[in-house]
Design a protein around this motif. Structure first.
Motif, PDB file in Angstrom:
ATOM      1  N   LEU A 115       0.820  -1.203   0.000  1.00  0.00           N
ATOM      2  CA  LEU A 115       0.000   0.000   0.000  1.00  0.00           C
ATOM      3  C   LEU A 115       0.862   1.265   0.000  1.00  0.00           C
ATOM      4  O   LEU A 115       0.530   2.251  -0.657  1.00  0.00           O
ATOM      5  CB  LEU A 115      -0.940   0.002   1.212  1.00  0.00           C
ATOM      6  N   LEU A 116       1.977   1.222   0.746  1.00  0.00           N
ATOM      7  CA  LEU A 116       2.878   2.376   0.758  1.00  0.00           C
ATOM      8  C   LEU A 116       3.451   2.626  -0.634  1.00  0.00           C
ATOM      9  O   LEU A 116       3.575   3.771  -1.078  1.00  0.00           O
ATOM     10  CB  LEU A 116       4.020   2.154   1.747  1.00  0.00           C
ATOM     11  N   GLY A 117       3.802   1.540  -1.326  1.00  0.00           N
ATOM     12  CA  GLY A 117       4.347   1.697  -2.671  1.00  0.00           C
ATOM     13  C   GLY A 117       3.338   2.289  -3.630  1.00  0.00           C
ATOM     14  O   GLY A 117       3.648   3.222  -4.379  1.00  0.00           O
ATOM     15  N   VAL A 119       3.441   6.053  -5.547  1.00  0.00           N
ATOM     16  CA  VAL A 119       3.302   6.209  -6.995  1.00  0.00           C
ATOM     17  C   VAL A 119       2.150   7.159  -7.323  1.00  0.00           C
ATOM     18  O   VAL A 119       2.268   8.033  -8.189  1.00  0.00           O
ATOM     19  CB  VAL A 119       3.090   4.839  -7.669  1.00  0.00           C
ATOM     20  N   LEU A 120       1.028   7.008  -6.623  1.00  0.00           N
ATOM     21  CA  LEU A 120      -0.134   7.855  -6.895  1.00  0.00           C
ATOM     22  C   LEU A 120       0.140   9.315  -6.534  1.00  0.00           C
ATOM     23  O   LEU A 120      -0.252  10.235  -7.274  1.00  0.00           O
ATOM     24  CB  LEU A 120      -1.352   7.330  -6.129  1.00  0.00           C
ATOM     25  N   VAL A 121       0.796   9.553  -5.391  1.00  0.00           N
ATOM     26  CA  VAL A 121       1.117  10.938  -5.003  1.00  0.00           C
ATOM     27  C   VAL A 121       2.015  11.587  -6.057  1.00  0.00           C
ATOM     28  O   VAL A 121       1.789  12.740  -6.472  1.00  0.00           O
ATOM     29  CB  VAL A 121       1.792  10.973  -3.619  1.00  0.00           C
ATOM     30  N   LEU A 122       3.017  10.850  -6.533  1.00  0.00           N
ATOM     31  CA  LEU A 122       3.910  11.399  -7.551  1.00  0.00           C
ATOM     32  C   LEU A 122       3.186  11.582  -8.883  1.00  0.00           C
ATOM     33  O   LEU A 122       3.421  12.560  -9.602  1.00  0.00           O
ATOM     34  CB  LEU A 122       5.130  10.496  -7.726  1.00  0.00           C
ATOM     35  N   ALA A 123       2.282  10.641  -9.213  1.00  0.00           N
ATOM     36  CA  ALA A 123       1.546  10.752 -10.469  1.00  0.00           C
ATOM     37  C   ALA A 123       0.622  11.957 -10.477  1.00  0.00           C
ATOM     38  O   ALA A 123       0.326  12.520 -11.538  1.00  0.00           O
ATOM     39  CB  ALA A 123       0.734   9.480 -10.708  1.00  0.00           C
ATOM     40  N   LEU A 135       5.743  22.774  -2.569  1.00  0.00           N
ATOM     41  CA  LEU A 135       5.429  21.531  -3.271  1.00  0.00           C
ATOM     42  C   LEU A 135       6.663  20.650  -3.420  1.00  0.00           C
ATOM     43  O   LEU A 135       6.649  19.451  -3.087  1.00  0.00           O
ATOM     44  CB  LEU A 135       4.840  21.846  -4.642  1.00  0.00           C
ATOM     45  N   GLU A 136       7.739  21.212  -3.926  1.00  0.00           N
ATOM     46  CA  GLU A 136       8.914  20.401  -4.223  1.00  0.00           C
ATOM     47  C   GLU A 136       9.577  19.854  -2.971  1.00  0.00           C
ATOM     48  O   GLU A 136       9.925  18.673  -2.895  1.00  0.00           O
ATOM     49  CB  GLU A 136       9.911  21.210  -5.058  1.00  0.00           C
ATOM     50  N   GLU A 137       9.779  20.704  -1.966  1.00  0.00           N
ATOM     51  CA  GLU A 137      10.533  20.239  -0.801  1.00  0.00           C
ATOM     52  C   GLU A 137       9.715  19.282   0.068  1.00  0.00           C
ATOM     53  O   GLU A 137      10.260  18.318   0.600  1.00  0.00           O
ATOM     54  CB  GLU A 137      11.027  21.432   0.020  1.00  0.00           C
ATOM     55  N   VAL A 138       8.410  19.530   0.194  1.00  0.00           N
ATOM     56  CA  VAL A 138       7.592  18.616   0.990  1.00  0.00           C
ATOM     57  C   VAL A 138       7.472  17.257   0.302  1.00  0.00           C
ATOM     58  O   VAL A 138       7.635  16.209   0.928  1.00  0.00           O
ATOM     59  CB  VAL A 138       6.196  19.227   1.248  1.00  0.00           C
ATOM     60  N   VAL A 139       7.207  17.266  -1.019  1.00  0.00           N
ATOM     61  CA  VAL A 139       6.961  16.010  -1.718  1.00  0.00           C
ATOM     62  C   VAL A 139       8.257  15.276  -2.057  1.00  0.00           C
ATOM     63  O   VAL A 139       8.396  14.080  -1.791  1.00  0.00           O
ATOM     64  CB  VAL A 139       6.126  16.255  -2.998  1.00  0.00           C
ATOM     65  N   VAL A 140       9.220  15.978  -2.664  1.00  0.00           N
ATOM     66  CA  VAL A 140      10.411  15.321  -3.206  1.00  0.00           C
ATOM     67  C   VAL A 140      11.476  15.047  -2.145  1.00  0.00           C
ATOM     68  O   VAL A 140      12.305  14.160  -2.316  1.00  0.00           O
ATOM     69  CB  VAL A 140      11.000  16.158  -4.363  1.00  0.00           C
ATOM     70  N   VAL A 141      11.441  15.791  -1.053  1.00  0.00           N
ATOM     71  CA  VAL A 141      12.409  15.539   0.016  1.00  0.00           C
ATOM     72  C   VAL A 141      11.717  14.872   1.209  1.00  0.00           C
ATOM     73  O   VAL A 141      11.924  13.698   1.487  1.00  0.00           O
ATOM     74  CB  VAL A 141      13.130  16.834   0.436  1.00  0.00           C
ATOM     75  N   GLY A 142      10.868  15.617   1.910  1.00  0.00           N
ATOM     76  CA  GLY A 142      10.288  15.085   3.132  1.00  0.00           C
ATOM     77  C   GLY A 142       9.469  13.824   2.941  1.00  0.00           C
ATOM     78  O   GLY A 142       9.755  12.777   3.551  1.00  0.00           O
ATOM     79  N   LEU A 199       8.946  11.841   0.096  1.00  0.00           N
ATOM     80  CA  LEU A 199       9.543  10.747  -0.678  1.00  0.00           C
ATOM     81  C   LEU A 199      10.609  10.013   0.112  1.00  0.00           C
ATOM     82  O   LEU A 199      10.658   8.773   0.104  1.00  0.00           O
ATOM     83  CB  LEU A 199      10.123  11.286  -1.990  1.00  0.00           C
ATOM     84  N   LEU A 200      11.467  10.739   0.804  1.00  0.00           N
ATOM     85  CA  LEU A 200      12.512  10.064   1.586  1.00  0.00           C
ATOM     86  C   LEU A 200      11.903   9.233   2.704  1.00  0.00           C
ATOM     87  O   LEU A 200      12.383   8.130   3.007  1.00  0.00           O
ATOM     88  CB  LEU A 200      13.483  11.091   2.161  1.00  0.00           C
ATOM     89  N   ARG A 201      10.848   9.738   3.328  1.00  0.00           N
ATOM     90  CA  ARG A 201      10.200   8.976   4.392  1.00  0.00           C
ATOM     91  C   ARG A 201       9.611   7.675   3.838  1.00  0.00           C
ATOM     92  O   ARG A 201       9.809   6.601   4.403  1.00  0.00           O
ATOM     93  CB  ARG A 201       9.100   9.825   5.035  1.00  0.00           C
ATOM     94  N   ARG A 202       8.896   7.785   2.725  1.00  0.00           N
ATOM     95  CA  ARG A 202       8.266   6.594   2.163  1.00  0.00           C
ATOM     96  C   ARG A 202       9.304   5.599   1.630  1.00  0.00           C
ATOM     97  O   ARG A 202       9.166   4.395   1.832  1.00  0.00           O
ATOM     98  CB  ARG A 202       7.301   7.001   1.047  1.00  0.00           C
ATOM     99  N   LEU A 203      10.325   6.079   0.966  1.00  0.00           N
ATOM    100  CA  LEU A 203      11.331   5.148   0.449  1.00  0.00           C
ATOM    101  C   LEU A 203      12.054   4.438   1.585  1.00  0.00           C
ATOM    102  O   LEU A 203      12.400   3.251   1.476  1.00  0.00           O
ATOM    103  CB  LEU A 203      12.329   5.889  -0.447  1.00  0.00           C
ATOM    104  N   GLY A 204      12.291   5.145   2.682  1.00  0.00           N
ATOM    105  CA  GLY A 204      12.887   4.501   3.841  1.00  0.00           C
ATOM    106  C   GLY A 204      11.984   3.420   4.397  1.00  0.00           C
ATOM    107  O   GLY A 204      12.441   2.329   4.765  1.00  0.00           O
ATOM    108  N   GLN A 205      10.669   3.690   4.454  1.00  0.00           N
ATOM    109  CA  GLN A 205       9.715   2.699   4.947  1.00  0.00           C
ATOM    110  C   GLN A 205       9.608   1.507   3.999  1.00  0.00           C
ATOM    111  O   GLN A 205       9.253   0.407   4.419  1.00  0.00           O
ATOM    112  CB  GLN A 205       8.344   3.354   5.142  1.00  0.00           C
ATOM    113  N   LEU A 206       9.920   1.752   2.726  1.00  0.00           N
ATOM    114  CA  LEU A 206       9.876   0.676   1.732  1.00  0.00           C
ATOM    115  C   LEU A 206      11.173  -0.128   1.683  1.00  0.00           C
ATOM    116  O   LEU A 206      11.310  -1.049   0.884  1.00  0.00           O
ATOM    117  CB  LEU A 206       9.573   1.260   0.348  1.00  0.00           C
ATOM    118  N   GLY A 207      12.143   0.255   2.510  1.00  0.00           N
ATOM    119  CA  GLY A 207      13.369  -0.518   2.604  1.00  0.00           C
ATOM    120  C   GLY A 207      14.503  -0.055   1.711  1.00  0.00           C
ATOM    121  O   GLY A 207      15.510  -0.755   1.585  1.00  0.00           O
TER     122      GLY A 207
END
Length: 260
Positions: A14-16, A20-24, A166-173, A175-183
């Motif tokens: 679900l996180l993955g 993808v949906l947030v970025l799309a 938009l950029e710093e919240v989504v692409v840094v905060g 995205l990094l949080r979700r990718l970390g949770q995804l391993g």
């Protein structure tokens, strides 16, 4: 092998799909658009430097009130993904956007750090843009082409702030949080964030992509050091404000500033 997700945090699948949906709905879609735009530019007769990429254009020439309505609408709707990210983080139990350091807890510190970063990145970015354009690998970037009306500068500042949030919240905060949770490893997450930032600037040319990738690497490292996107939002907003308003004030008056 990772254990079960903490309470309130969806599973990895679900996180993955959420990521993808947030970025799309936001900067992932912008990246695809930028790639298509770049293909159009390189296949068009003439060099890249002879073509222009306009960032803030009029939506209703000759109709200032309608134009203003479109400008406000565009800025407001561009921030919806940020509200979505805040909702998702709140539902997770992470405290909403406070989880990535986008709050009002340290305004003076965030602004001071942001101003210092902006001073370094802004000057280096301008020099890199001029060199890239001279080398023929970048379009002529036109930061604004708005009519000379009373709302011009406020809209340019609002646009700069919108870009930054938009950029710093989504692409840094986020995205990094979700990718970390995804391993993902820290190095892989850094690379993904930087490549995404560069890709949605590709409409400006190779120089725009490479310069923003470098900025992306720096911003990820600073975020990991400070634990907050607040200073990055401040830095980005200051950089874009100076670029947008500075161009409006200087275009045609100084010889070193390229324009169509």
């Amino acid at each position: 092998m990772s254990g079960p997700a903490p309470a309130g945090v969806p599973g990895r699948r679900l996180l993955g799909s959420e990521t993808v949906l947030v970025l799309a709905l936001s900067l992932g879609a912008s990246a695809v658009s930028a790639v298509i735009s770049f293909v159009g530019s390189v296949t068009r007769p003439g060099g890249l430097a002879d073509q222009a990429a306009t960032l803030n254009a009029s939506h209703a020439p000759g109709r200032p009130w309608l134009d203003l309505a479109w400008q406000v609408f565009g800025i407001a709707t561009a921030l919806v993904p940020v509200l979505l990210v805040g909702h998702l983080l709140q539902r997770e139990g992470a405290g909403g956007l406070r989880a990535v350091g986008f709050d009002r807890l340290r305004p003076a510190s965030d602004l001071g750090r942001g101003a210092a970063v902006a001073a370094v990145v802004g000057g280096a970015g301008l020099a890199f843009y001029l060199a890239s354009r001279a080398a023929g690998v970048n379009l002529t970037v036109v930061p604004e082409a708005l009519p000379h009306v009373w709302w011009k500068v406020p809209v340019l500042i609002a646009s700069a702030v919108q870009n930054a949030v938009l950029e710093e919240v989504v692409v840094v905060g986020y995205l990094l949080r979700r990718l970390g949770q995804l391993g993902w490893t820290p190095a892989a997450a850094l690379a993904a964030s930087a490549v995404l930032r560069g890709s949605y600037h590709l409409y400006q040319g190779i120089g725009g992509m490479v310069g923003n990738m470098a900025m992306g690497v720096l911003f990820v490292l600073l975020y990991r050091r400070w634990g907050r996107v607040g200073p990055l939002v401040a830095a980005h907003a200051l950089i874009d404000t100076v670029a947008f308003v500075g161009y409006a004030l200087l275009v045609g008056k100084v010889g070193w500033l390229p324009h169509p």
